[in-house]
Design a protein around this motif. Structure first.
Motif, PDB file in Angstrom:
ATOM      1  N   SER A   2       0.836  -1.197   0.000  1.00  9.87           N
ATOM      2  CA  SER A   2       0.000   0.000   0.000  1.00  9.87           C
ATOM      3  C   SER A   2       0.868   1.244   0.000  1.00  9.87           C
ATOM      4  CB  SER A   2      -0.902   0.014   1.233  1.00  9.87           C
ATOM      5  OG  SER A   2      -0.126   0.129   2.409  1.00  9.87           O
ATOM      6  N   ALA A   3       0.267   2.370  -0.384  1.00  3.78           N
ATOM      7  CA  ALA A   3       1.005   3.625  -0.403  1.00  3.78           C
ATOM      8  C   ALA A   3       1.412   4.050   1.006  1.00  3.78           C
ATOM      9  CB  ALA A   3       0.173   4.714  -1.068  1.00  3.78           C
ATOM     10  N   ASP A   4       0.562   3.768   1.988  1.00  2.00           N
ATOM     11  CA  ASP A   4       0.874   4.091   3.377  1.00  2.00           C
ATOM     12  C   ASP A   4       1.607   2.907   4.013  1.00  2.00           C
ATOM     13  OD1 ASP A   4      -0.471   6.501   3.135  1.00  2.00           O
ATOM     14  OD2 ASP A   4      -2.391   5.615   3.728  1.00  2.00           O
ATOM     15  N   GLY A   5       2.726   3.201   4.651  1.00  7.21           N
ATOM     16  CA  GLY A   5       3.479   2.150   5.314  1.00  7.21           C
ATOM     17  C   GLY A   5       4.208   1.229   4.360  1.00  7.21           C
ATOM     18  N   ALA A  62      13.490   2.381  14.828  1.00  5.35           N
ATOM     19  CA  ALA A  62      12.316   2.755  15.610  1.00  5.35           C
ATOM     20  C   ALA A  62      11.331   3.615  14.816  1.00  5.35           C
ATOM     21  CB  ALA A  62      12.750   3.496  16.872  1.00  5.35           C
ATOM     22  N   GLU A  63      11.744   4.111  13.656  1.00  2.86           N
ATOM     23  CA  GLU A  63      10.826   4.867  12.816  1.00  2.86           C
ATOM     24  C   GLU A  63       9.855   3.904  12.136  1.00  2.86           C
ATOM     25  OE1 GLU A  63       8.671   7.109  11.670  1.00  2.86           O
ATOM     26  OE2 GLU A  63      10.350   8.541  11.731  1.00  2.86           O
ATOM     27  N   THR A  64       8.557   4.072  12.413  1.00  2.00           N
ATOM     28  CA  THR A  64       7.552   3.174  11.849  1.00  2.00           C
ATOM     29  C   THR A  64       6.780   3.808  10.691  1.00  2.00           C
ATOM     30  OG1 THR A  64       5.928   3.898  13.504  1.00  2.00           O
ATOM     31  CG2 THR A  64       7.255   1.935  14.020  1.00  2.00           C
ATOM     32  N   VAL A  65       6.936   5.106  10.489  1.00  2.00           N
ATOM     33  CA  VAL A  65       6.308   5.770   9.351  1.00  2.00           C
ATOM     34  C   VAL A  65       7.091   5.417   8.086  1.00  2.00           C
ATOM     35  CG1 VAL A  65       5.794   8.025   8.311  1.00  2.00           C
ATOM     36  CG2 VAL A  65       5.409   7.644  10.755  1.00  2.00           C
ATOM     37  N   SER A  66       6.402   5.247   6.971  1.00  2.00           N
ATOM     38  CA  SER A  66       7.065   4.938   5.715  1.00  2.00           C
ATOM     39  C   SER A  66       8.011   6.066   5.310  1.00  2.00           C
ATOM     40  CB  SER A  66       6.032   4.721   4.608  1.00  2.00           C
ATOM     41  OG  SER A  66       6.664   4.440   3.376  1.00  2.00           O
ATOM     42  N   VAL A  67       9.242   5.730   4.994  1.00  2.00           N
ATOM     43  CA  VAL A  67      10.260   6.702   4.605  1.00  2.00           C
ATOM     44  C   VAL A  67      10.751   6.353   3.214  1.00  2.00           C
ATOM     45  CG1 VAL A  67      12.566   7.614   5.086  1.00  2.00           C
ATOM     46  CG2 VAL A  67      10.978   7.176   6.973  1.00  2.00           C
ATOM     47  N   ASP A  68      10.535   7.267   2.269  1.00  2.00           N
ATOM     48  CA  ASP A  68      11.038   7.101   0.905  1.00  2.00           C
ATOM     49  C   ASP A  68      12.185   8.077   0.708  1.00  2.00           C
ATOM     50  OD1 ASP A  68      11.499   6.652  -1.743  1.00  2.00           O
ATOM     51  OD2 ASP A  68       9.632   7.548  -2.463  1.00  2.00           O
ATOM     52  N   ASP A  69      13.368   7.699   1.213  1.00  2.00           N
ATOM     53  CA  ASP A  69      14.519   8.582   1.171  1.00  2.00           C
ATOM     54  C   ASP A  69      15.788   7.744   1.216  1.00  2.00           C
ATOM     55  OD1 ASP A  69      15.886  10.984   1.062  1.00  2.00           O
ATOM     56  OD2 ASP A  69      15.640  11.464   3.186  1.00  2.00           O
ATOM     57  N   GLN A  70      16.895   8.321   0.745  1.00  2.00           N
ATOM     58  CA  GLN A  70      18.196   7.699   0.959  1.00  2.00           C
ATOM     59  C   GLN A  70      18.779   8.354   2.207  1.00  2.00           C
ATOM     60  OE1 GLN A  70      20.962   7.870  -2.336  1.00  2.00           O
ATOM     61  NE2 GLN A  70      22.145   6.154  -1.527  1.00  2.00           N
ATOM     62  N   ALA A 122      19.741  10.289   9.727  1.00  2.00           N
ATOM     63  CA  ALA A 122      18.746  11.330   9.473  1.00  2.00           C
ATOM     64  C   ALA A 122      18.094  11.085   8.130  1.00  2.00           C
ATOM     65  CB  ALA A 122      19.400  12.713   9.505  1.00  2.00           C
ATOM     66  N   TYR A 123      16.863  11.559   8.002  1.00  2.00           N
ATOM     67  CA  TYR A 123      16.079  11.291   6.800  1.00  2.00           C
ATOM     68  C   TYR A 123      14.937  12.289   6.725  1.00  2.00           C
ATOM     69  CZ  TYR A 123      13.547   9.083  10.585  1.00  2.00           C
ATOM     70  OH  TYR A 123      12.924   8.861  11.789  1.00  2.00           O
ATOM     71  N   ALA A 124      14.381  12.435   5.537  1.00  2.00           N
ATOM     72  CA  ALA A 124      13.210  13.303   5.355  1.00  2.00           C
ATOM     73  C   ALA A 124      11.956  12.443   5.337  1.00  2.00           C
ATOM     74  CB  ALA A 124      13.336  14.088   4.056  1.00  2.00           C
ATOM     75  N   LYS A 125      10.919  12.949   5.970  1.00  2.00           N
ATOM     76  CA  LYS A 125       9.610  12.299   5.880  1.00  2.00           C
ATOM     77  C   LYS A 125       8.544  13.382   5.790  1.00  2.00           C
ATOM     78  CE  LYS A 125       8.549  11.515  10.808  1.00  2.00           C
ATOM     79  NZ  LYS A 125       8.227  10.483  11.817  1.00  2.00           N
ATOM     80  N   PRO A 126       7.345  13.028   5.312  1.00  2.00           N
ATOM     81  CA  PRO A 126       6.327  14.043   5.058  1.00  2.00           C
ATOM     82  C   PRO A 126       6.034  14.916   6.271  1.00  2.00           C
ATOM     83  CG  PRO A 126       5.687  11.954   4.085  1.00  2.00           C
ATOM     84  CD  PRO A 126       6.907  11.679   4.905  1.00  2.00           C
ATOM     85  N   GLY A 127       5.905  16.228   5.991  1.00  2.00           N
ATOM     86  CA  GLY A 127       5.569  17.182   7.033  1.00  2.00           C
ATOM     87  C   GLY A 127       4.270  17.884   6.715  1.00  2.00           C
ATOM     88  N   ALA A 128       4.134  19.089   7.196  1.00  2.00           N
ATOM     89  CA  ALA A 128       2.903  19.845   7.008  1.00  2.00           C
ATOM     90  C   ALA A 128       2.805  20.396   5.591  1.00  2.00           C
ATOM     91  CB  ALA A 128       2.853  20.993   8.016  1.00  2.00           C
ATOM     92  N   ALA A 129       1.589  20.556   5.129  1.00  2.00           N
ATOM     93  CA  ALA A 129       1.278  21.223   3.850  1.00  2.00           C
ATOM     94  C   ALA A 129       2.021  20.602   2.673  1.00  2.00           C
ATOM     95  CB  ALA A 129       1.596  22.718   3.954  1.00  2.00           C
ATOM     96  N   GLY A 130       2.185  19.279   2.721  1.00  2.00           N
ATOM     97  CA  GLY A 130       2.797  18.591   1.603  1.00  2.00           C
ATOM     98  C   GLY A 130       4.299  18.689   1.533  1.00  2.00           C
ATOM     99  N   GLY A 131       4.936  19.341   2.524  1.00  2.00           N
ATOM    100  CA  GLY A 131       6.384  19.447   2.547  1.00  2.00           C
ATOM    101  C   GLY A 131       7.010  18.277   3.286  1.00  2.00           C
ATOM    102  N   SER A 132       8.240  18.469   3.762  1.00  2.00           N
ATOM    103  CA  SER A 132       8.926  17.413   4.504  1.00  2.00           C
ATOM    104  C   SER A 132       9.732  18.032   5.630  1.00  2.00           C
ATOM    105  CB  SER A 132       9.850  16.604   3.584  1.00  2.00           C
ATOM    106  OG  SER A 132      10.882  17.427   3.065  1.00  2.00           O
TER     107      SER A 132
END
Length: 330
Positions: free
Chosen positions: A244-247, A265-273, A283-293
């Motif tokens: 699925s798209a989530d997770g 320990a990060e359980t949110v899906s992370v699409d990053d190198q 360290a990594y980027a994950k979705p933030g507010a207003a469609g940013g990260s």
């Protein structure tokens, strides 16, 4: 012939753009990024919400950021070299310029490529640079996506625009297939060994490459976007755990000696190198507010919990990996 010939005519035209890359140089002292003092140790570099290269103190990432005027879609830096991937449109087709920069973020080389920026990486010494672009599709979740990954040796100036024709061995057998994709290169300290993701026949593999011998061999399956630790002993990577798209992905660390993997320990899906901040923290980027990260950090041994480092930011890196404590914001 390879996959590109089976794509639509527009994609074939796109391929021609990629092959006719250009390398240029400039010594303009007023080049972008002059506001940043990248020679100062203990900084984290990143892209802000507007895509500008910025910096904060590694021990106080919540402090006021210093922002330059260099804009990138993807960015990475190490060893006094940086790469900035810029999205462009040429003749109605998507393109990417890979800007190679010195420690003052002054442009030294430029490669004009096809596709949409996806990944960027510099070796610890700053000698080797790699990039990945999407030539079809815009996400690793898309069906039928296609990537081209290149490597540049800054010492010789020789670029390989698409490395997917590297002699590839899967389970010790020479593998030939038209559907090979390569992405997410990470370099060892010797500027010769590298790791990357290969997908073929519906599966993904972690491969170890030898630049001088120009060959790659699989180490294990189900590894994407690896990043080698400063001590060279472990890789952090994203592992698909859901369709699925989530997770969809969970961050894991792989011990290269034992091939034991540890979920982080990060359980949110992370699409990053992921970027190593030290031998203990990534360290990594994950979705933030207003469609940013936002940039988050988590211990590399599976303990602890994720913590916010820098809001409205992506592409964390630094010219020297810090071994001092990295602070956190709330």
């Amino acid at each position: 012939m390879k996959r590109a010939l089976s794509l639509a005519a527009a994609t074939v035209t796109l391929a021609a753009v990629a092959i006719t890359y250009a390398v240029t140089a400039t010594a303009d002292p007023s080049a972008a990024g002059v506001e940043l003092d990248t020679s100062r140790p203990g900084q984290l570099l990143f892209l802000d919400a507007a895509g500008r290269v910025a910096a904060v103190p590694a021990d106080d990432p919540g402090a006021a950021r210093t922002v330059g005027d260099l804009h990138c879609r993807r960015f990475h830096s190490s060893g006094g070299t940086a790469v900035c991937l810029v999205a462009e449109v040429r003749g109605g087709l998507p393109g990417t310029s890979a800007l190679i920069l010195d420690s003052g973020l002054r442009e030294t080389n430029r490669l004009n490529l096809a596709g949409i920026p996806s990944r960027a990486r510099v070796s610890p010494s700053g000698r080797m640079v790699a990039w990945t672009v999407f030539v079809t599709g815009e996400t690793y979740n898309a069906t039928g996506f296609s990537t081209w990954t290149g490597i540049l040796d800054t010492r010789t100036g020789y670029p390989i625009v698409n490395i997917e024709t590297i002699p590839l061995y899967l389970d010790r057998r020479r593998h030939h297939a038209a559907d090979v994709n390569v992405w997410g290169v990470t370099f060892a300290a010797d500027d010769n060994r590298f790791y990357a993701t290969v997908s073929t026949q519906g599966r993904t593999y972690l491969v170890e490459g030898d630049y001088r011998k120009w060959e790659a061999r699989s180490l294990r399956a189900d590894v994407e976007c690896p990043s080698l630790s400063p001590d060279g002993r472990r890789l952090v990577f994203k592992k698909r755990v859901s369709s699925s798209a989530d997770g969809a992905w969970r961050l894991h660390v792989l011990d290269l000696a034992t091939m034991r993997e540890t979920p982080l320990a990060e359980t949110v899906s992370v699409d990053d190198q992921v970027q190593w901040l030290s031998d203990e923290l990534v360290a990594y980027a994950k979705p933030g507010a207003a469609g940013g990260s936002d940039i988050w950090a988590v211990p590399a041994d599976g303990s602890g919990s994720p913590r916010l480092l820098i809001s409205s930011a992506s592409s964390p890196s630094g010219f020297e990996v810090t071994r001092q404590p990295v602070g956190a914001t709330t």
